[in-house]
Design an enzyme around this catalytic site. Structure first.
Site, PDB file in Angstrom:
ATOM      1  N   HIS A 205       4.523   0.576   3.637  1.00  0.00           N
ATOM      2  CA  HIS A 205       3.304   0.161   2.931  1.00  0.00           C
ATOM      3  C   HIS A 205       2.262   1.268   2.816  1.00  0.00           C
ATOM      4  CE1 HIS A 205       1.917  -0.182   7.074  1.00  0.00           C
ATOM      5  NE2 HIS A 205       0.687  -0.142   6.609  1.00  0.00           N
TER       6      HIS A 205
HETATM    7  C1  UD1 Z   1      -4.483  -1.647   6.439  1.00  0.00           C
HETATM    8  C2  UD1 Z   1      -4.840  -0.430   7.264  1.00  0.00           C
HETATM    9  C3  UD1 Z   1      -3.565   0.260   7.747  1.00  0.00           C
HETATM   10  C4  UD1 Z   1      -2.635  -0.704   8.437  1.00  0.00           C
HETATM   11  C5  UD1 Z   1      -2.361  -1.887   7.523  1.00  0.00           C
HETATM   12  C6  UD1 Z   1      -1.471  -2.872   8.219  1.00  0.00           C
HETATM   13  C7  UD1 Z   1      -6.932   0.632   6.504  1.00  0.00           C
HETATM   14  C8  UD1 Z   1      -7.494   1.854   5.885  1.00  0.00           C
HETATM   15  N1  UD1 Z   1      -5.590   0.566   6.508  1.00  0.00           N
HETATM   16  O1  UD1 Z   1      -3.906  -1.165   5.253  1.00  0.00           O
HETATM   17  O2  UD1 Z   1      -3.918   1.271   8.657  1.00  0.00           O
HETATM   18  O3  UD1 Z   1      -1.415  -0.047   8.735  1.00  0.00           O
HETATM   19  O4  UD1 Z   1      -3.618  -2.484   7.165  1.00  0.00           O
HETATM   20  O5  UD1 Z   1      -1.270  -4.010   7.514  1.00  0.00           O
HETATM   21  O6  UD1 Z   1      -7.656  -0.200   6.991  1.00  0.00           O
HETATM   22  N2  UD1 Z   1      -3.673  -7.750   0.959  1.00  0.00           N
HETATM   23  C9  UD1 Z   1      -3.276  -9.061   0.729  1.00  0.00           C
HETATM   24  N3  UD1 Z   1      -3.429  -9.954   1.739  1.00  0.00           N
HETATM   25  C10 UD1 Z   1      -3.967  -9.634   2.935  1.00  0.00           C
HETATM   26  C11 UD1 Z   1      -4.365  -8.291   3.131  1.00  0.00           C
HETATM   27  C12 UD1 Z   1      -4.213  -7.367   2.136  1.00  0.00           C
HETATM   28  O7  UD1 Z   1      -2.787  -9.403  -0.330  1.00  0.00           O
HETATM   29  O8  UD1 Z   1      -4.084 -10.503   3.788  1.00  0.00           O
HETATM   30  C13 UD1 Z   1      -3.527  -6.760  -0.119  1.00  0.00           C
HETATM   31  C14 UD1 Z   1      -4.875  -6.362  -0.633  1.00  0.00           C
HETATM   32  O9  UD1 Z   1      -5.281  -7.181  -1.665  1.00  0.00           O
HETATM   33  C15 UD1 Z   1      -4.664  -4.935  -1.081  1.00  0.00           C
HETATM   34  C16 UD1 Z   1      -3.604  -4.433  -0.143  1.00  0.00           C
HETATM   35  O10 UD1 Z   1      -2.989  -5.567   0.435  1.00  0.00           O
HETATM   36  O11 UD1 Z   1      -4.171  -4.898  -2.376  1.00  0.00           O
HETATM   37  C17 UD1 Z   1      -4.168  -3.489   0.879  1.00  0.00           C
HETATM   38  O12 UD1 Z   1      -4.942  -4.152   1.874  1.00  0.00           O
HETATM   39  P1  UD1 Z   1      -6.013  -3.343   2.814  1.00  0.00           P
HETATM   40  O13 UD1 Z   1      -6.448  -4.176   3.940  1.00  0.00           O
HETATM   41  O14 UD1 Z   1      -7.032  -2.732   1.969  1.00  0.00           O
HETATM   42  O15 UD1 Z   1      -5.239  -2.148   3.431  1.00  0.00           O
HETATM   43  P2  UD1 Z   1      -3.758  -2.065   3.969  1.00  0.00           P
HETATM   44  O16 UD1 Z   1      -3.003  -1.252   3.025  1.00  0.00           O
HETATM   45  O17 UD1 Z   1      -3.260  -3.411   4.365  1.00  0.00           O
END
Ligand code: UD1
Length: 373
Positions: A205
């Site tokens: 991811h």
């Molecule tokens: C975050 C952390 C990363 C960790 C990862 C584990 C940061 C900078 N990065 O990255 O270190 O390894 O979490 O999961 O904080 N989304 C959903 N549902 C959710 C959460 C996220 O659909 O419950 C989608 C969001 O809409 C977005 C993407 O996932 O499009 C990224 O989510 P985000 O929390 O911004 O960062 P991660 O890539 O999950």
């Protein structure tokens, strides 16, 4: 200021690090406030972890949701400032390296609340990773730095963090792993997905792997090579889904693409796997303790102890097929050794230090109010 210890959690990897600290502080009858920022909000990314890890309902849920780094962090800053003003905690405890971590540290520093950072001092030395930025800034602002490994202590010392701020406590994520070992049922996980005896698990991811179309295509090719060697299960994080699908990811009998799993189901699957392919931080540590070969598709790791002591190897996407084939042919030639203090007692160590820190500050303040004595 209250005597409360406020924990700020927001994203999936925070939950398994916070659970043992919250539990151990509960055993000491400390006053605690749990703040969930809502960075991760899906049932499968958040709720299931609270339930399975026995975390209490958050006292405050900010529901910040997703966004670009700037907009997500901005919403976090505003929400956390309000939460800290209401709760007035004696110390704020932050975990790992996610955006919720740096935001909480920044707000606490600005409003003068001491900060404790769990998993301090890890460094990939790769400033293109958002997590590396988050780690460095958070450590620079922290009053208590809880380190999981000796290399982390050395990094903090080199960056000028005073020795008395650094505490080598072990790894609370491993506390959670060891406490739940009996629940990881490989046979059940295998039969739930009708998997054969030998299979692989993959999780991918990271922005550096999935965001750019070229990287995503290389990764999809690597997954295809792995799946040709042995059936592979890919519980897919929401962030990678769209770009990997555009890059050609298609589910098949050999490559099962499934929704993200809860803690127990995921580690049950890992426990039964012949090998794991990942770009996660935490999984490098969990496979080290479970003794499962782990190929990490990254040019670096902030967790080198999983290589020196564990089952982890760094690979490029092009190396995945060859590395997986050699593990399947000959097992691993690096018998794992448990890193120091990864013994399931990190939570109580952290709790004792936090409890004492709060007591000392409360005594100091009482003395100041009395005009010193
Ligand atoms: C975050 C952390 C990363 C960790 C990862 C584990 C940061 C900078 N990065 O990255 O270190 O390894 O979490 O999961 O904080 N989304 C959903 N549902 C959710 C959460 C996220 O659909 O419950 C989608 C969001 O809409 C977005 C993407 O996932 O499009 C990224 O989510 P985000 O929390 O911004 O960062 P991660 O890539 O999950």
């Amino acid at each position: 200021m209250s005597q409360a210890i406020a924990h700020v959690v927001g994203a999936r990897p925070n939950f398994m690090k916070a659970a043992p600290v919250v539990r151990a502080l509960g055993d000491l009858a400390a006053t605690q406030i749990l703040i969930h920022t809502g960075q991760h909000y899906d049932a499968g990314m958040s709720d299931v972890f609270f339930r399975e890890l026995g975390l209490p309902e958050p006292d405050i849920n900010l529901g910040v949701g997703s966004g670009s780094h700037a907009s997500q962090t901005a919403v976090l800053l505003v929400g956390l400032e309000k939460a800290f003003a209401e709760a007035s905690p004696a110390v704020v405890v932050v975990y790992g390296d996610v955006n919720s971590t740096i935001a909480a540290a920044l707000v606490a520093a600005k409003v003068g609340i001491p900060i404790a950072h769990v998993e301090a001092g890890l460094r990939s030395f790769d400033m293109t990773m958002p997590e590396e930025v988050n780690r460095k800034v958070t450590d620079a602002l922290s009053d208590l730095c809880f380190a999981t490994s000796p290399d982390a202590i050395a990094h903090l010392a080199r960056e000028g963090v005073a020795t008395e701020r650094i505490h080598f406590v072990g790894n609370p994520m491993i506390d959670t792993l060891l406490a739940n070992l009996d629940r990881f049922d490989a046979a059940r996980a295998r039969s739930a997905l009708s998997l054969p005896e030998r299979f692989a698990v993959a999780t991918l991811h990271r922005p550096g792997n999935v965001d750019a179309p070229r990287d995503a295509r290389r990764l999809v090719y690597a997954l295809g090579e792995l799946a040709a060697l042995l059936p592979t299960v890919l519980p897919l994080h929401p962030r990678g889904r769209a770009s990997l699908e555009v890059a050609g990811l298609t589910a098949s009998e050999r490559l099962r693409v499934i929704e993200p799993l809860g803690y127990v189901d995921f580690l049950s699957l890992v426990r039964g796997a012949a090998l794991v392919l990942t770009d996660s931080g935490g999984i490098q540590e969990e496979t080290t303790i479970l003794g499962i070969p782990c190929l990490t598709v990254r040019p670096n790791t902030e967790r080198p102890i999983t290589i020196s002591h564990g089952t982890n190897r760094l690979v490029t996407p092009d190396e995945v097929g060859g590395a997986a084939a050699s593990i399947l042919a000959g097992g691993i030639d690096w018998p794992p050794e448990r890193p120091p203090l990864w013994d399931g007692r990190a939570g109580p160590r952290i709790a004792r230090i936090l409890d004492q820190f709060v007591r000392e500050r409360t005594d100091d303040q009482a003395r100041e109010l009395r005009g010193g004595d």
